[in-house]
Write a protein that holds these residues in place. Sequence first.
Motif, mmCIF file in Angstrom:
data_model
loop_
_atom_site.group_PDB
_atom_site.id
_atom_site.type_symbol
_atom_site.label_atom_id
_atom_site.label_comp_id
_atom_site.label_asym_id
_atom_site.label_seq_id
_atom_site.Cartn_x
_atom_site.Cartn_y
_atom_site.Cartn_z
ATOM 1 N N HIS A 123 56.555 38.885 45.592
ATOM 2 C CA HIS A 123 56.853 38.346 44.263
ATOM 3 C C HIS A 123 55.754 38.764 43.282
ATOM 4 N N ILE A 124 54.514 38.665 43.724
ATOM 5 C CA ILE A 124 53.382 39.072 42.892
ATOM 6 C C ILE A 124 53.356 40.589 42.720
ATOM 7 N N ALA A 125 53.579 41.313 43.823
ATOM 8 C CA ALA A 125 53.554 42.776 43.758
ATOM 9 C C ALA A 125 54.598 43.298 42.771
ATOM 10 N N ALA A 126 55.776 42.676 42.748
ATOM 11 C CA ALA A 126 56.829 43.113 41.830
ATOM 12 C C ALA A 126 56.398 42.928 40.380
ATOM 13 N N LYS A 127 55.660 41.868 40.102
ATOM 14 C CA LYS A 127 55.208 41.616 38.736
ATOM 15 C C LYS A 127 54.080 42.563 38.314
ATOM 16 N N LEU A 128 53.360 43.095 39.275
ATOM 17 C CA LEU A 128 52.304 44.055 38.959
ATOM 18 C C LEU A 128 52.870 45.429 38.593
ATOM 19 N N ARG A 129 54.102 45.685 38.991
ATOM 20 C CA ARG A 129 54.794 46.950 38.728
ATOM 21 C C ARG A 129 53.926 48.162 39.091
ATOM 22 N N LEU A 130 53.702 48.290 40.382
ATOM 23 C CA LEU A 130 52.978 49.448 40.892
ATOM 24 C C LEU A 130 53.987 50.586 41.019
ATOM 25 N N ASP A 131 54.250 51.266 39.918
ATOM 26 C CA ASP A 131 55.351 52.218 39.829
ATOM 27 C C ASP A 131 54.966 53.644 40.204
ATOM 28 N N ARG A 132 53.743 53.836 40.663
ATOM 29 C CA ARG A 132 53.334 55.150 41.162
ATOM 30 C C ARG A 132 52.201 54.961 42.165
ATOM 31 N N ASP A 133 52.016 55.970 43.006
ATOM 32 C CA ASP A 133 50.995 55.891 44.042
ATOM 33 C C ASP A 133 49.589 55.981 43.446
ATOM 34 N N ARG A 159 45.472 47.898 37.553
ATOM 35 C CA ARG A 159 46.053 46.580 37.765
ATOM 36 C C ARG A 159 44.949 45.607 38.203
ATOM 37 N N ILE A 160 45.099 44.355 37.805
ATOM 38 C CA ILE A 160 44.220 43.285 38.279
ATOM 39 C C ILE A 160 45.103 42.162 38.797
ATOM 40 N N SER A 200 39.775 41.878 30.496
ATOM 41 C CA SER A 200 40.270 42.749 29.431
ATOM 42 C C SER A 200 39.435 44.026 29.335
ATOM 43 N N LYS A 201 38.162 43.893 29.518
ATOM 44 C CA LYS A 201 37.255 45.040 29.417
ATOM 45 C C LYS A 201 37.526 46.075 30.498
ATOM 46 N N ILE A 202 37.787 45.626 31.732
ATOM 47 C CA ILE A 202 37.916 46.577 32.846
ATOM 48 C C ILE A 202 39.366 46.966 33.134
ATOM 49 N N LEU A 203 40.331 46.383 32.407
ATOM 50 C CA LEU A 203 41.736 46.749 32.575
ATOM 51 C C LEU A 203 42.065 47.914 31.641
ATOM 52 N N LYS A 204 42.736 48.924 32.173
ATOM 53 C CA LYS A 204 43.117 50.079 31.353
ATOM 54 C C LYS A 204 44.086 49.658 30.256
ATOM 55 N N ASP A 205 44.189 50.492 29.236
ATOM 56 C CA ASP A 205 45.029 50.155 28.085
ATOM 57 C C ASP A 205 46.491 49.969 28.465
ATOM 58 N N ASP A 206 46.969 50.697 29.483
ATOM 59 C CA ASP A 206 48.348 50.548 29.925
ATOM 60 C C ASP A 206 48.446 49.688 31.190
ATOM 61 N N GLY A 207 47.401 48.907 31.448
ATOM 62 C CA GLY A 207 47.330 48.135 32.683
ATOM 63 C C GLY A 207 48.095 46.820 32.629
ATOM 64 N N VAL A 208 48.175 46.191 33.816
ATOM 65 C CA VAL A 208 48.873 44.918 33.991
ATOM 66 C C VAL A 208 47.989 43.993 34.823
ATOM 67 N N MET A 209 47.932 42.738 34.439
ATOM 68 C CA MET A 209 47.176 41.726 35.183
ATOM 69 C C MET A 209 48.108 40.585 35.566
ATOM 70 N N LEU A 210 47.965 40.102 36.799
ATOM 71 C CA LEU A 210 48.756 38.955 37.257
ATOM 72 C C LEU A 210 47.806 37.868 37.755
ATOM 73 N N THR A 263 62.760 43.983 29.599
ATOM 74 C CA THR A 263 63.511 42.956 30.327
ATOM 75 C C THR A 263 62.888 42.791 31.703
ATOM 76 N N ARG A 264 63.229 41.688 32.372
ATOM 77 C CA ARG A 264 62.602 41.360 33.658
ATOM 78 C C ARG A 264 63.315 42.004 34.843
ATOM 79 N N GLY A 265 64.301 42.842 34.598
ATOM 80 C CA GLY A 265 65.063 43.421 35.692
ATOM 81 C C GLY A 265 64.224 44.200 36.677
ATOM 82 N N TYR A 266 63.157 44.847 36.183
ATOM 83 C CA TYR A 266 62.310 45.632 37.083
ATOM 84 C C TYR A 266 61.678 44.756 38.164
ATOM 85 N N MET A 267 61.422 43.483 37.839
ATOM 86 C CA MET A 267 60.811 42.576 38.819
ATOM 87 C C MET A 267 61.762 42.334 39.989
ATOM 88 N N SER A 268 62.999 41.939 39.681
ATOM 89 C CA SER A 268 63.947 41.628 40.754
ATOM 90 C C SER A 268 64.303 42.876 41.552
#
Length: 425
Positions: free
Chosen positions: A165-175, A243-244, A266-276, A393-398
């Motif tokens: 559930h957490i991993a889906a919200k982080l959207r690790l969309d590439r290796d 990601r954080i 905020s300082k160590i997260l990349k500009d296109d990053g995601v934190m959960l 939209t939240r579809g990517y999570m599910s």
Amino acid sequence: MNRILKYYLDTLIHTGTFSVIDADGKLETWGDGTGEPLVVRFNTRAAERAVALNPSLKFGEVYMNGGTDVVEGTMYDVLALIFRNAGNHVTSRPWMRAIERMRRVARGIVQYNTPRRARSNVKHHYDLSSQLYDLFLDEDRQYSCAYFERPDATLEEAQIAKKRHIAAKLRLDRDDLRVLDIGCGWGGMGLYLARNLSANVVGVTLSDEQLAIARQRAEEAGLADRAEFRLQDYRKTEGPFDRIVSVGMFEHVGVGFYDAYFSHCSKILKDDGVMLLHTIGRYDRPGNTNSFIQKYIFPGGYIPALSEVMAAAERSGLIVSDVEVLRIHYAETLKHWRERFLARREEAKALYDERFCRMWEFYLAASESAFRWQNLVVFQLQFTKHLDALPITRGYMSAEEDRLRQLDETGAENVTKLRGREAAE
């Protein structure tokens, strides 16, 4: 019976059947006669006085030290009855409210979690014997709220569900995305991301016991090149990270350090990053941590209101992109832990002693009761630095959760088959 204690029970207990045997052997009963009868015995007048004046702290303390016993029912039954009767007003008497006001004034001192003090607080709880946690946690040693997709899910199933559930919200969309796991525990979340999503994980903890086990698990899983675990304060961690993730750690930060926490993230997260951020919270206004839990279980800890978290996050420049409130899930998690602990109580006693077992029993029972009948929930808060960092939209999570579920189930089947072959050989 102590007159203050009697007055308190007269005004508190309206339903159920609750009896108290005082230090002189006299029995009195409260409630409407419904439910299973519960009986508590006070062994000394000093114990009665202590609980009468400060029940939030002293009931658990007196029980832990043998000043009172539950002679019919269990401690969980007793606390459940008290919490159901009290609702959110356990500290409704004037002198109790005065104590809570003083505690709130002092919380800046109690929660002054500098790096040195934070490490001391962590060692108090998380550097207990690793064998203790083996008694009641799931196989992956997840010591935070599970996610029950089905009412009949096992603890193991619910903890795996929490991770995906957490991993889906982080959207690790590439290796090879670089992920920081703040408060990595025994490594379970980080190893899940490294194994299933090919992430490069840095996990930080202040616990020597957790660090040793996390590193050992990474080596045994062949993931040491993707999952690095450090003994390091989050404030000393350098980025940048794609990601954080932080699960069950924010409760140890302390209100006075919320700005520092989010500013550093905020300082160590990349500009296109995601934190959960996954944290226990209260659904009403700011308050105090239960005094018994604060003194004996999690020194320096605090459960925040959402308003306290959001105010600090806003000042950091992070954008809240998703909010989910997990209700009852932690009560169910704690029920599993409590039942497992009690089933192996003698082993815990062999590791420590009877006093420790009573303390742990009270902690688990009180925590479960608070999540069922008081104001505690779990927040999962997703943050970004730009509005377009995630799909709108939240579809990517599910979709990702469904994909990971299939992967988890396939992995479980393979493990079962492997164990079967090993047993046959």
